[in-house]
Every structure is written in C-alpha cells, then in structure tokens.
Design a protein around this motif. Structure first.
Motif, PDB file in Angstrom:
ATOM      1  N   MET A   1      -9.643   5.952  36.887  1.00 40.11           N
ATOM      2  CA  MET A   1      -9.484   4.533  36.009  1.00 40.11           C
ATOM      3  C   MET A   1      -8.021   4.704  35.312  1.00 40.11           C
ATOM      4  O   MET A   1      -7.344   4.202  35.205  1.00 40.11           O
ATOM      5  N   GLU A   2      -7.864   5.908  34.664  1.00 37.11           N
ATOM      6  CA  GLU A   2      -6.872   6.464  33.704  1.00 37.11           C
ATOM      7  C   GLU A   2      -5.532   6.382  34.673  1.00 37.11           C
ATOM      8  O   GLU A   2      -4.431   5.665  34.232  1.00 37.11           O
ATOM      9  N   SER A   3      -5.503   6.762  35.979  1.00 36.29           N
ATOM     10  CA  SER A   3      -4.205   6.982  36.420  1.00 36.29           C
ATOM     11  C   SER A   3      -3.957   5.538  37.129  1.00 36.29           C
ATOM     12  O   SER A   3      -2.596   4.868  36.915  1.00 36.29           O
ATOM     13  N   GLN A   4      -4.931   4.585  37.264  1.00 33.41           N
ATOM     14  CA  GLN A   4      -4.453   3.246  37.776  1.00 33.41           C
ATOM     15  C   GLN A   4      -4.101   2.360  36.604  1.00 33.41           C
ATOM     16  O   GLN A   4      -3.113   1.676  36.803  1.00 33.41           O
ATOM     17  N   ALA A   5      -4.554   2.722  35.497  1.00 35.17           N
ATOM     18  CA  ALA A   5      -3.945   2.115  34.162  1.00 35.17           C
ATOM     19  C   ALA A   5      -2.477   2.483  33.915  1.00 35.17           C
ATOM     20  O   ALA A   5      -1.645   1.594  33.470  1.00 35.17           O
ATOM     21  N   SER A   6      -2.446   3.776  34.243  1.00 32.15           N
ATOM     22  CA  SER A   6      -1.224   4.430  33.980  1.00 32.15           C
ATOM     23  C   SER A   6      -0.034   3.460  34.791  1.00 32.15           C
ATOM     24  O   SER A   6       1.227   3.182  34.704  1.00 32.15           O
ATOM     25  N   SER A   7      -0.259   3.433  36.181  1.00 34.87           N
ATOM     26  CA  SER A   7       0.285   2.900  37.191  1.00 34.87           C
ATOM     27  C   SER A   7       0.473   1.298  36.824  1.00 34.87           C
ATOM     28  O   SER A   7       1.922   0.991  36.922  1.00 34.87           O
ATOM     29  N   ASN A   9       0.715   0.245  33.733  1.00 35.76           N
ATOM     30  CA  ASN A   9       1.677   0.096  32.650  1.00 35.76           C
ATOM     31  C   ASN A   9       3.049   0.253  33.109  1.00 35.76           C
ATOM     32  O   ASN A   9       4.244  -0.188  32.641  1.00 35.76           O
ATOM     33  N   ILE A  10       3.338   1.146  33.881  1.00 37.94           N
ATOM     34  CA  ILE A  10       4.916   1.732  34.543  1.00 37.94           C
ATOM     35  C   ILE A  10       5.153   0.355  35.237  1.00 37.94           C
ATOM     36  O   ILE A  10       6.349  -0.097  35.063  1.00 37.94           O
ATOM     37  N   ILE A  11       4.286  -0.392  35.888  1.00 32.31           N
ATOM     38  CA  ILE A  11       5.111  -1.333  36.683  1.00 32.31           C
ATOM     39  C   ILE A  11       5.414  -2.541  35.712  1.00 32.31           C
ATOM     40  O   ILE A  11       6.728  -3.002  35.712  1.00 32.31           O
ATOM     41  N   GLN A  12       4.510  -2.851  34.810  1.00 34.79           N
ATOM     42  CA  GLN A  12       4.854  -3.882  33.654  1.00 34.79           C
ATOM     43  C   GLN A  12       6.464  -3.185  32.811  1.00 34.79           C
ATOM     44  O   GLN A  12       7.121  -4.164  32.670  1.00 34.79           O
ATOM     45  N   GLU A  13       6.216  -2.011  32.634  1.00 34.69           N
ATOM     46  CA  GLU A  13       7.300  -1.457  31.827  1.00 34.69           C
ATOM     47  C   GLU A  13       8.603  -1.800  32.455  1.00 34.69           C
ATOM     48  O   GLU A  13       9.896  -2.005  32.130  1.00 34.69           O
TER      49      GLU A  13
END
Length: 267
Positions: A1-7, A9-13
């Motif tokens: 779940m954490e890696s999905q959230a990080s992904s 975030n980076i897409i939005q960033e």
C-alpha cells in the motif's frame, strides 16, 4: 500500500496540473477543444477563446461538466478583440500559468490562383495574432512563473513546418515554420522572466482542416505512410500539452514535440 501511495504521489508531483490557470485559444473544436478538455479534467482552471461566441460558450458549457471552464470569445487576429479578451481574463485572474496558442487558419488553392487575401488571413492568425496575444499576456505569465516552476507558452505548430507537404496550402506551412522559429526566439528571450516556450507539432489530426483530404483520399491512404497506423487522437494532443505544462516539463524550452506517429519524423 505504501509503494502504491508513493507512486501516486510522484505521478501527481511530476504530471499534476490541478489549480493551474490555463488559456487555450481556438478551443471551440478540434485540437484546441481536446487540449482544453484534458486540462479541465486534470483540475486546471481553464479559459477558452474562439471567434464564434456561441460555439465558444457552448464548448465551455460542455467542459464545465468536468470542472472549471470559462468562455472568453475573441478573434485573435483582431487587435481590439485581443485587448478586450485580456481585460476580461484579468477580471478573473491576476496571473496565468499556461498559454496554449492553438488558433489557426489554412488556405488551399492552386499556385496560379492563390489569393493575397488568403495568404494574409493565414499569417494574420497563425503568426501575427499568436505573437501579439503572447506579448499582451507576458505580464500575467511573468506573475505566475518562478525559477523552479516557470509559466509556459505552448504553441501548436505543425509537421508541415519541417517537411514539405504535397498539397497546395502555401501560406500554412510557411506560417507554421515562422511560428516554430518565433517560439524558439521567445524561449531564449523570456527565460530570464521564468517563462518557457515550446512547440507541439501535430500530424494528421481528424479536424475540420483534414476533412477535405480525408474525404478525397480516404483513411487507408492517409494511414499508409504513418508508422503507427492511426491518426493523431485528442488524448495524444492533451497528453503532450499537459506534460509540457507540468513539473515534468519544467526544464524544457525551445523544444519541438512532434505528435505525428512518425509520419514526418522517420522519413
């Protein structure tokens, strides 16, 4: 779940444009409408203009189903209408993050019959109008741009600017070649003011401009020289514009992005 959230975030960033203030010219149909719709759906505050006030408002109303879109009817070739449109935009926004110069015209006629009025119409809109609307909006762009996140000028050029078309549209490829060079000139001189300028050069997009050729030659004939064997889609144009407007495109300026499926860029 954490890696999905990080992904996520980076897409939005990198690619998020939510909240950006965007003006798209020539946006009541075709490429302009496709780009405007992409920005609206991505959460930007979008303003659209076109010569036909009724069509401009109808398009804005349609796009408001997905988010923020305001119609600012304007004939970019008219100095007075440009001035009025910029004044109306200033009533809504004190800064502009993205200017997409899409409004354009084409004139086709045999060489012996090519009219001066047709040549002037194409250059007045495709080059002169684009230059002066940009000039008048530089203060709003400068107000939005920063060193890390510049304001963006995105000019819609054409692959006809760097390869020789077979059809008799003499003013159109010449005007787009002029626009490509103008974009690079603006990129160099506006960089210190935290404004970038780039070009998207579409290939065969199923717009009103292509309708006559499509009817005359047929789809199979148009697709034959395209390596990817399809026409340019609305999502292709929207995706390229969003990329150039996002953090991912912040370090590009004076670049030309061909969106042509390899039609002109693999010859």
């Amino acid at each position: 779940m954490e890696s999905q959230a990080s992904s996520g975030n980076i897409i939005q960033e990198l690619f998020g444009v939510a909240g950006k203030r965007v003006l798209v010219t020539g946006a009541s149909r075709g490429i302009g409408q496709a780009i405007a719709e992409g920005f609206v759906k991505a959460g930007a505050r979008v303003y659209i203009c076109s010569r036909d006030a009724a069509k401009c408002e109808a398009t804005a109303e349609e796009l408001r189903r997905f988010g923020h879109c305001t119609a600012l009817p304007c004939d970019i070739a008219s100095a007075e209408q440009r001035r009025q449109m910029v004044a109306r935009l200033r009533e809504h926004e004190s800064a502009l993050d993205v200017l997409v110069n899409n409004a354009g015209a084409l004139w086709a006629a045999p060489l012996a019959e090519y009219p001066e009025s047709g040549w002037d119409k194409v250059f007045d809109l495709n080059v002169k109008g684009c230059f002066f609307i940009t000039k008048e909006l530089v203060p709003l762009l400068e107000a939005a741009g920063t060193h890390e996140d510049p304001a963006r000028i995105i000019n819609i050029g054409s692959i006809d600017a760097f390869h020789t078309p077979s059809h008799e549209t003499y003013a159109y490829p010449a005007s787009k070649a002029a626009l490509h060079h103008l974009t690079r000139h603006l990129a160099r001189l506006l960089a210190p003011r935290h404004i970038t300028a780039n070009i998207i050069a579409p290939g065969q997009f199923p717009s009103k401009m292509l309708a006559g050729t499509l009817e005359k030659k047929g789809l199979d004939t148009l697709l034959e020289p395209i390596p990817l064997k399809r026409l340019t889609a609305p999502s292709d144009m929207a995706g390229a514009a969003i990329y150039l407007a996002s953090r991912a495109g912040a370090y590009l300026t004076a670049a030309m992005v061909p969106v042509d499926g390899g039609l002109a860029t693999t010859l």
